[in-house]
Design an enzyme around this catalytic site. Structure first.
Site, PDB file in Angstrom:
ATOM      1  N   HIS A 230       2.282 -12.999  -2.082  1.00  0.00           N
ATOM      2  CA  HIS A 230       2.185 -11.549  -2.138  1.00  0.00           C
ATOM      3  C   HIS A 230       1.197 -11.128  -3.208  1.00  0.00           C
ATOM      4  CE1 HIS A 230       2.591  -7.377  -1.642  1.00  0.00           C
ATOM      5  NE2 HIS A 230       2.738  -7.273  -2.947  1.00  0.00           N
ATOM      6  N   TYR A 234      -3.019  -8.607  -4.153  1.00  0.00           N
ATOM      7  CA  TYR A 234      -3.544  -7.760  -5.241  1.00  0.00           C
ATOM      8  C   TYR A 234      -4.712  -8.436  -5.957  1.00  0.00           C
ATOM      9  CZ  TYR A 234       0.611  -5.196  -4.088  1.00  0.00           C
ATOM     10  OH  TYR A 234       1.572  -4.518  -3.393  1.00  0.00           O
ATOM     11  N   HIS A 381      -1.587  -4.235   9.978  1.00  0.00           N
ATOM     12  CA  HIS A 381      -1.449  -3.848   8.563  1.00  0.00           C
ATOM     13  C   HIS A 381      -2.528  -4.498   7.703  1.00  0.00           C
ATOM     14  CE1 HIS A 381       0.187  -3.712   4.473  1.00  0.00           C
ATOM     15  NE2 HIS A 381       0.319  -5.016   4.471  1.00  0.00           N
ATOM     16  N   PHE A 382      -2.700  -5.801   7.860  1.00  0.00           N
ATOM     17  CA  PHE A 382      -3.565  -6.413   6.845  1.00  0.00           C
ATOM     18  C   PHE A 382      -5.056  -6.275   7.139  1.00  0.00           C
ATOM     19  CE2 PHE A 382      -2.208 -10.634   8.854  1.00  0.00           C
ATOM     20  CZ  PHE A 382      -3.455 -11.045   9.291  1.00  0.00           C
ATOM     21  N   HIS A 383      -5.413  -5.871   8.364  1.00  0.00           N
ATOM     22  CA  HIS A 383      -6.834  -5.564   8.531  1.00  0.00           C
ATOM     23  C   HIS A 383      -7.172  -4.197   7.948  1.00  0.00           C
ATOM     24  CE1 HIS A 383      -6.773  -9.127  11.088  1.00  0.00           C
ATOM     25  NE2 HIS A 383      -8.066  -9.182  10.860  1.00  0.00           N
ATOM     26  N   ARG A 444       2.164 -12.050  17.039  1.00  0.00           N
ATOM     27  CA  ARG A 444       0.948 -12.426  16.323  1.00  0.00           C
ATOM     28  C   ARG A 444       0.754 -13.928  16.489  1.00  0.00           C
ATOM     29  NH1 ARG A 444       2.142 -12.869   9.756  1.00  0.00           N
ATOM     30  NH2 ARG A 444      -0.024 -13.521   9.754  1.00  0.00           N
ATOM     31  N   ARG A 445      -0.434 -14.415  16.114  1.00  0.00           N
ATOM     32  CA  ARG A 445      -0.729 -15.841  16.131  1.00  0.00           C
ATOM     33  C   ARG A 445      -0.441 -16.474  17.496  1.00  0.00           C
ATOM     34  NH1 ARG A 445       1.285 -17.768  10.065  1.00  0.00           N
ATOM     35  NH2 ARG A 445      -0.713 -17.285   9.128  1.00  0.00           N
TER      36      ARG A 445
HETATM   37 FE1  HAS Z   1       0.866  -6.236   2.734  1.00  0.00          FE
HETATM   38  C1  HAS Z   1       2.194  -8.593   4.888  1.00  0.00           C
HETATM   39  C2  HAS Z   1       3.986  -5.033   2.082  1.00  0.00           C
HETATM   40  C3  HAS Z   1      -0.451  -3.987   0.443  1.00  0.00           C
HETATM   41  C4  HAS Z   1      -2.129  -7.909   2.834  1.00  0.00           C
HETATM   42  N1  HAS Z   1       0.159  -7.908   3.713  1.00  0.00           N
HETATM   43  C5  HAS Z   1       0.860  -8.713   4.571  1.00  0.00           C
HETATM   44  C6  HAS Z   1       0.002  -9.772   5.055  1.00  0.00           C
HETATM   45  C7  HAS Z   1      -1.214  -9.591   4.430  1.00  0.00           C
HETATM   46  C8  HAS Z   1      -1.093  -8.413   3.601  1.00  0.00           C
HETATM   47  C9  HAS Z   1      -2.441 -10.480   4.578  1.00  0.00           C
HETATM   48  O1  HAS Z   1       6.864  -5.965   2.430  1.00  0.00           O
HETATM   49  C10 HAS Z   1       0.384 -10.844   6.077  1.00  0.00           C
HETATM   50  C11 HAS Z   1       0.812 -12.120   5.450  1.00  0.00           C
HETATM   51  C12 HAS Z   1       1.071 -13.149   6.529  1.00  0.00           C
HETATM   52  O2  HAS Z   1       0.100 -13.761   7.030  1.00  0.00           O
HETATM   53  O3  HAS Z   1       2.228 -13.302   6.948  1.00  0.00           O
HETATM   54  N2  HAS Z   1       1.622  -4.736   1.535  1.00  0.00           N
HETATM   55  C13 HAS Z   1       2.921  -4.386   1.452  1.00  0.00           C
HETATM   56  C14 HAS Z   1       3.069  -3.240   0.543  1.00  0.00           C
HETATM   57  C15 HAS Z   1       1.797  -2.944   0.086  1.00  0.00           C
HETATM   58  C16 HAS Z   1       0.912  -3.910   0.701  1.00  0.00           C
HETATM   59  C17 HAS Z   1       4.317  -2.524   0.174  1.00  0.00           C
HETATM   60  N3  HAS Z   1      -0.930  -5.979   1.834  1.00  0.00           N
HETATM   61  C18 HAS Z   1      -1.253  -5.017   0.898  1.00  0.00           C
HETATM   62  C19 HAS Z   1      -2.603  -5.223   0.446  1.00  0.00           C
HETATM   63  C20 HAS Z   1      -3.074  -6.333   1.116  1.00  0.00           C
HETATM   64  C21 HAS Z   1      -2.014  -6.788   1.987  1.00  0.00           C
HETATM   65  C22 HAS Z   1      -3.281  -4.368  -0.582  1.00  0.00           C
HETATM   66  C23 HAS Z   1      -4.390  -7.015   1.052  1.00  0.00           C
HETATM   67  C24 HAS Z   1      -5.375  -6.687   0.267  1.00  0.00           C
HETATM   68  N4  HAS Z   1       2.717  -6.691   3.387  1.00  0.00           N
HETATM   69  C25 HAS Z   1       3.876  -6.129   2.933  1.00  0.00           C
HETATM   70  C26 HAS Z   1       5.028  -6.852   3.512  1.00  0.00           C
HETATM   71  C27 HAS Z   1       4.516  -7.864   4.308  1.00  0.00           C
HETATM   72  C28 HAS Z   1       3.071  -7.745   4.209  1.00  0.00           C
HETATM   73  C29 HAS Z   1       6.452  -6.579   3.309  1.00  0.00           C
HETATM   74  C30 HAS Z   1       5.318  -8.919   5.114  1.00  0.00           C
HETATM   75  C31 HAS Z   1       5.490  -8.484   6.497  1.00  0.00           C
HETATM   76  C32 HAS Z   1       6.079  -9.546   7.375  1.00  0.00           C
HETATM   77  O4  HAS Z   1       7.172  -9.312   7.936  1.00  0.00           O
HETATM   78  O5  HAS Z   1       5.481 -10.631   7.562  1.00  0.00           O
HETATM   79  C33 HAS Z   1       1.444  -1.866  -0.936  1.00  0.00           C
HETATM   80  O6  HAS Z   1       0.837  -2.459  -2.048  1.00  0.00           O
HETATM   81  C34 HAS Z   1       0.579  -0.790  -0.375  1.00  0.00           C
HETATM   82  C35 HAS Z   1       0.310   0.320  -1.352  1.00  0.00           C
HETATM   83  C36 HAS Z   1      -0.867   1.164  -0.926  1.00  0.00           C
HETATM   84  C37 HAS Z   1      -0.936   2.501  -0.945  1.00  0.00           C
HETATM   85  C38 HAS Z   1      -2.186   3.215  -0.495  1.00  0.00           C
HETATM   86  C39 HAS Z   1      -2.904   3.888  -1.641  1.00  0.00           C
HETATM   87  C40 HAS Z   1      -4.226   4.472  -1.217  1.00  0.00           C
HETATM   88  C41 HAS Z   1      -5.350   4.435  -1.970  1.00  0.00           C
HETATM   89  C42 HAS Z   1      -6.634   5.037  -1.468  1.00  0.00           C
HETATM   90  C43 HAS Z   1      -6.661   6.491  -1.800  1.00  0.00           C
HETATM   91  C44 HAS Z   1      -8.003   7.110  -1.799  1.00  0.00           C
HETATM   92  C45 HAS Z   1      -8.282   8.197  -1.136  1.00  0.00           C
HETATM   93  C46 HAS Z   1      -9.658   8.721  -1.260  1.00  0.00           C
HETATM   94  C47 HAS Z   1      -7.261   8.910  -0.325  1.00  0.00           C
HETATM   95  C48 HAS Z   1       0.169   3.332  -1.429  1.00  0.00           C
HETATM   96  C49 HAS Z   1      -5.370   3.847  -3.342  1.00  0.00           C
HETATM   97  C50 HAS Z   1      -9.961   9.785  -0.302  1.00  0.00           C
HETATM   98  C51 HAS Z   1     -11.367   9.717   0.036  1.00  0.00           C
HETATM   99  C52 HAS Z   1     -12.108  10.804   0.312  1.00  0.00           C
HETATM  100  C53 HAS Z   1     -13.471  10.662   0.812  1.00  0.00           C
HETATM  101  C54 HAS Z   1     -11.588  12.149   0.145  1.00  0.00           C
HETATM  102 CU    CU Z   2       3.455  -8.966   0.420  1.00  0.00          CU
END
Ligand code: HAS
Ligand code: CU
Length: 556
Positions: A230, A234, A381-383, A444-445
């Site tokens: 996990h 980050y 999700h992860f793309h 998947r996969r």
């Molecule tokens: Fe995830 C599975 C939970 C973030 C990558 N995640 C995956 C897998 C990958 C991955 C590769 O809880 C699959 C692994 C596998 O092969 O089995 N993930 C989360 C949560 C977050 C999260 C809670 N994941 C990421 C990030 C990744 C990533 C970042 C890669 C870089 N994920 C999971 C969970 C699984 C999971 C379970 C397991 C699922 C399963 O059953 O297998 C959080 O960190 C997300 C927080 C993000 C936000 C968004 C903030 C937005 C921002 C941009 C704002 C900017 C703006 C600008 C709006 C709250 C900072 C506006 C622009 C203008 C022009 C106006």
């Molecule tokens: Cu995770």
């Protein structure tokens, strides 16, 4: 209008040999991306029922291509680029050169690691997918290569710690400059996180693949993998955050809103990234429900620094948009410099990440996870996270970084802007397909093009996945063409950036009061270790002694 930018007040210049090595890292990363996205195209169109794997000379099975896709994109591209970018950010933040021998060693070790792992995959000795789950067994050169990639990241982090220690000796009592601070904290987090795969690969999987250890404990290795797995997301994301926090505001004409907030967000990533790995194992038998629930809860804590980042980064952009004449509630968005490819790529990456983040929260919910686990929802999700928030940000950063490192101007800014849009539209269509397919139980996969079963809702989902994936592939190819033309000098040398776009801070770092404690990095490291022990010791104790039950299987 007063200028918000600081034109290289430091006179910082990185020695030419270090610049060269950093640019090699970037090329290595994008070479891996090229291999990854080419295989990605075959996977994406397979969901639309089209099988093009026969056109890939080295491919024996779908899983061989899928392993190459995941390893090249998620493990090599991300870390090769991250090493180069963060080493440069530390050097620029502290305004001093890096220890050259460590920088070079980091590069050669990574190159050796990539060669070893790619050899194993291409020769069809390692179709175990990037999660490397036992009891699927790969040739030892696969695991050894990945260990070398991790060692390369340790060498890069050593280069930065040495640079920081030297700087601190010369600047006693001073606050660490923000750019270097957030870069170094990302490394501290990753160094802790990587211990899991290091133990798994060195202690179990390599001896097992060499026949020294006849059997292995699959659950223990999964738990060790997700200890790293996990936090690794980050480790991929935070180099993009370094840019979003410290560079993007200046590119947009704004400032960093709060020095303090940026530091607190990164410290939170240091402390709570690792003790959340069990949210990937909600469905694994043999792990206690209490431990899963506890780490699920911490997952909601790690959501917070990203939420804070969203507001902070948006405020920096808004400041820029208003300085460019934007008015009203949303009028500033239109006035942002959308003709700047580096900024546009990163803003589109942010917008996609909003959806990536929300889907992450759904994954993290213990109950909802049961619906989408192991379906195509997960790659959906992860793309939208690593495949766009990270990959597209790295492309955007490259649009100034390679001209800065090589002295060659970016070739065709217009095509570079178009490239970011094509990639983004592709990712959104692709993710729409994968997410809806996942909700309808599409696994998947799985090589859907050859699957003997299929449900009606998968058809539209599969077609959208294929169309979106093709557009993403075209966007990535266009990026690689722009990069190659730039490196070949087709853009000339006029207007090359001579400095990192380092933003000014609206509320600078305090030199007295509680905030000073944010720089006591040893204490924060200790806090991270304590929480990791609390969250993981019971899980590992329950898995002791290891259950060496499974021989290696090779299904390919
Ligand atoms: Fe995830 C599975 C939970 C973030 C990558 N995640 C995956 C897998 C990958 C991955 C590769 O809880 C699959 C692994 C596998 O092969 O089995 N993930 C989360 C949560 C977050 C999260 C809670 N994941 C990421 C990030 C990744 C990533 C970042 C890669 C870089 N994920 C999971 C969970 C699984 C999971 C379970 C397991 C699922 C399963 O059953 O297998 C959080 O960190 C997300 C927080 C993000 C936000 C968004 C903030 C937005 C921002 C941009 C704002 C900017 C703006 C600008 C709006 C709250 C900072 C506006 C622009 C203008 C022009 C106006
Ligand atoms: Cu995770």
């Amino acid at each position: 209008m007063t200028s918000t930018v600081v034109q290289d007040p430091s006179g910082f210049e990185l020695p030419a040999d270090q610049r060269r090595v950093l640019s090699w890292f970037v090329y290595l990363g994008f070479a891996a991306l090229a291999a990854g996205v080419t295989n990605g195209l075959a996977q994406a169109v397979s969901y639309a029922g089209i099988d093009i794997t026969g056109y890939f000379p080295f491919l024996k099975t779908y899983y061989q291509g899928l392993t190459m896709h995941g390893v090249a994109n998620a493990l090599v591209f991300t870390f090769a680029f991250g090493n180069a970018f963060l080493m440069l950010m530390t050097a620029r933040g502290l305004n001093r050169a890096l220890p050259g021998a460590l920088v070079k060693a980091s590069f050669w070790v990574m190159l050796a690691g990539v060669a070893s792992t790619f050899y194993a995959i291409v020769s069809n000795h390692a179709s175990v997918l990037y999660t490397s789950y036992a009891p699927l067994q790969a040739h030892w050169t696969y695991y050894a290569g990945l260990v070398l990639v991790v060692i390369s990241t340790w060498l890069a982090s050593a280069a930065m710690f040495v640079t920081l220690a030297r700087w601190r000796r010369e600047h006693p009592g001073e606050r660490i400059p923000l750019l270097a601070y957030i870069s170094v904290v990302r490394w501290m987090m990753w160094d802790l996180a990587s211990i899991g795969v290091a133990v798994s690969f060195l202690g179990f999987l390599i001896p097992w693949s060499l026949g020294i250890l006849p059997k292995v404990d699959p659950l223990l290795n999964r738990t060790l993998f997700w200890f790293t797995g996990h936090a690794i997301v980050y480790a991929w994301l935070l180099p993009a955050y370094v840019s979003w926090y410290a560079l993007v505001p200046r590119q947009a004409g704004g400032k960093v809103v709060s020095d303090r907030l940026a530091r607190v967000a990164f410290l939170m990533f240091l402390i709570v990234s690792v003790p959340t790995g069990l949210h990937h194992q909600y469905t694994d038998p043999g792990v206690s429900q209490g431990m899963k629930a506890f780490q699920g809860l911490i997952t909601f804590v790690i959501f917070w620094p990203s939420l804070a980042t969203a507001f902070s980064v948006m405020a920096g952009l808004e400041m820029g948009g208003r300085r460019h004449g934007g008015t009203g509630l949303l009028g500033w968005i239109r006035k942002l410099p959308w003709s700047d490819p580096s900024l546009t790529a990163q803003m589109l990456a942010m917008l996609t990440f909003v959806l990536g983040g929300i889907t992450g929260l759904i994954n993290a919910s213990y109950v909802m996870n049961q619906v989408i686990h192991n379906t195509t929802w997960i790659p959906g999700h992860f793309h939208m996270t690593v495949g766009s928030a990270v990959a597209l940000s790295f492309m955007g950063i490259t649009y100034w970084l390679i001209p800065y490192l090589t002295g060659r101007a970016l070739w065709s800014r217009k095509l570079a802007v178009a490239q970011s849009w094509i990639y983004t539209v592709g990712i959104l269509i692709f993710a729409r397909g994968m997410i809806s397919g996942g909700l309808a139980g599409m696994p998947r996969r799985t090589f859907i093009a050859r699957a003997a079963y299929s449900l009606p809702p998968w058809h539209l989902a599969g077609v959208l996945t294929g169309i979106g994936g093709t557009l993403m592939f075209l966007g990535a190819v266009l990026f690689l063409v722009i990069l190659a033309m730039t490196v070949l000098g087709a853009g000339g040398s006029a207007g090359v950036p001579t400095d990192v776009p380092y933003s000014e801070v609206l509320t600078p770092a305090a030199t007295a009061g509680w905030e000073v404690n944010l720089d006591k990095l040893r204490w924060w490291l200790l806090a991270a270790i304590v929480l990791i022990v609390l969250a993981y010791a019971p899980a590992f104790l329950m898995e002791m002694p290891p259950n060496f039950v499974s021989p290696g299987f090779r299904l390919y």
